[in-house]
Write an enzyme that holds these catalytic residues in place. Structure first.
Site, mmCIF file in Angstrom:
data_model
loop_
_atom_site.group_PDB
_atom_site.id
_atom_site.type_symbol
_atom_site.label_atom_id
_atom_site.label_comp_id
_atom_site.label_asym_id
_atom_site.label_seq_id
_atom_site.Cartn_x
_atom_site.Cartn_y
_atom_site.Cartn_z
ATOM 1 N N HIS A 1 -6.217 0.173 -1.158
ATOM 2 C CA HIS A 1 -6.524 -1.152 -0.617
ATOM 3 C C HIS A 1 -7.666 -1.843 -1.354
ATOM 4 O O HIS A 1 -8.646 -2.299 -0.753
ATOM 5 C CB HIS A 1 -6.828 -1.038 0.881
ATOM 6 N N ASP B 1 -7.462 5.630 -1.772
ATOM 7 C CA ASP B 1 -7.154 4.426 -1.005
ATOM 8 C C ASP B 1 -6.670 3.313 -1.935
ATOM 9 O O ASP B 1 -7.382 2.914 -2.859
ATOM 10 C CB ASP B 1 -8.416 3.975 -0.266
ATOM 11 N N CYS C 1 0.814 -1.225 0.000
ATOM 12 C CA CYS C 1 0.000 0.000 0.000
ATOM 13 C C CYS C 1 0.845 1.272 0.000
ATOM 14 O O CYS C 1 0.521 2.241 -0.702
ATOM 15 C CB CYS C 1 -0.990 0.000 1.158
#
Length: 378
Positions: free
Chosen positions: A314, A312, A88
């Site tokens: 993820h 994000d 990430c």
């Protein structure tokens, strides 16, 4: 035939959103209705909630959204074929650098056109594809990270990814950018001048300045990658010719508290998102990184709550590459939604990123220090 292409585009959009939903790696942060009614600053641009609803969505969707991928060739030939669970921070570094290169090659106001992508945009995107010969691919970042003491598959901190990108930028001759990582909460101006100043080969070693070098930067992005610092140095030394100046990406790794962010830093941190040079912040929570691109005011009853807006990484998506007809399906690199979190939930270990000298006219002493020359004992 036109109906076929319309249905194909609808299917691709639906498929991308469906995969994003079922592979999302939650951290307790939810995707809120966006934009909310309060004012916000996104990468140096001001928007006003509902009034600028469509404009802010188009602007955010035009940023490159780089997420976990699966199915790419093994890193190093025998390594992992997915970065889910460990990549990430690497993906956040890619998003930040992609924003810098968008400003460099396409201009800070560029908007994504899914039907008619430009050649420069596709060339830029290919730098980040998940293949070993792409300059800023997950393969290159993970393998270069070994030189920073990080084995492939290990989680990075903000400083590590900044150091790795600095090394990789030396191989990106098209962009020709300079990346500087400021250490110990201190920006040394002489270090930046030495890194960014362009001295032609024919110049003598003792030359203080060099003839002005023409770069490929368009005039619309010139206000983002400043060259006037070199010109000012030339005028101060009495030379008529100006100094060539490489575009600068400035990383400032910071720790703004022990276990949580200290409240004294919050106002200064939010001010950085108002600057046109801002490339955002990479950070988040322990082992759970985000790319923060802005700040907004959530107006509650008799109170205002500051929240950070972020992209994000993820979400695990299939790897994308150029097909046999030379087409690159880029829909999965653009996100139609963002997330937000209270600024008080931010982990204190972050990296502040700018496309130039930043915080001019903004009181920044509470975040980091400026000095002109490096101390002799360093």
């Amino acid at each position: 035939m036109p109906h076929y292409f319309i249905l194909r585009a609808i299917y691709k959009s639906w498929r991308t959103q469906f995969i994003a939903c079922i592979t999302y790696e939650s951290s307790g942060t939810v995707v809120d209705v966006f934009p909310p009614p309060g004012p916000m600053w996104i990468l140096g641009k001001e928007f006003t909630g509902r009034r600028d609803h469509q404009e802010v969505k188009e602007f955010i969707q035009s940023r490159l959204w780089v997420t976990y991928r699966k199915g790419f060739s093994p890193i190093g030939g025998v390594g992992p074929t997915s970065d889910q669970g460990w990549g990430c921070m690497l993906r956040c570094g890619q998003m930040m650098l992609a924003q810098a290169l968008i400003c460099r090659h396409l201009g800070p106001d560029w908007k994504w056109d899914r039907n008619y992508p430009s050649e420069d945009y596709l060339k830029l995107l290919k730098l980040f594809l998940d293949k070993k010969d792409s300059c800023y691919s997950i393969h290159q970042i993970a393998q270069m990270g070994v030189s920073e003491g990080k084995d492939v598959g290990h989680w990075y901190g903000p400083n590590t990814v900044a150091q790795v990108l600095k090394k990789l930028a030396a191989f990106d001759h098209w962009s020709n950018i300079a990346i500087h990582v400021a250490l110990d909460n201190t920006v040394v101006k002489d270090d930046i001048r030495k890194l960014c100043r362009i001295i032609p080969p024919e110049s003598r070693p003792s030359s203080l300045v060099a003839p002005k070098t023409t770069t490929s930067t368009s005039s619309r992005s010139a206000n983002v990658f400043h060259q006037h610092q070199g010109d000012r140095a030339a005028r101060a030394s009495g030379h008529a010719s100006s100094v060539g100046w490489k575009p600068l990406v400035l990383f400032i790794p910071l720790r703004l508290g022990l276990n949580e962010i200290n409240g004294v830093y919050i106002n200064r941190l939010t001010q950085t998102f108002r600057l046109k040079q801002s490339l955002g912040v990479i950070g988040g929570k322990p082992n759970h990184a985000h790319y923060f691109i802005g700040v907004l005011e959530n107006v509650r009853e008799k109170s205002k709550e500051l929240s950070l807006v972020f992209l994000d990484p993820h979400t695990t998506q299939p790897v994308v590459d150029v097909d046999q007809w030379g087409h690159l399906a880029d829909e999965s690199y653009h996100c139609s939604h963002v997330s937000q979190m209270p600024i008080t939930s931010l982990d204190p270990s972050i990296a502040l990123v700018s496309s130039s000298y930043m915080l001019r006219g903004v009181r920044s002493s509470a975040l980091f220090s400026w000095i002109h020359t490096r101390h002799s004992q360093w």
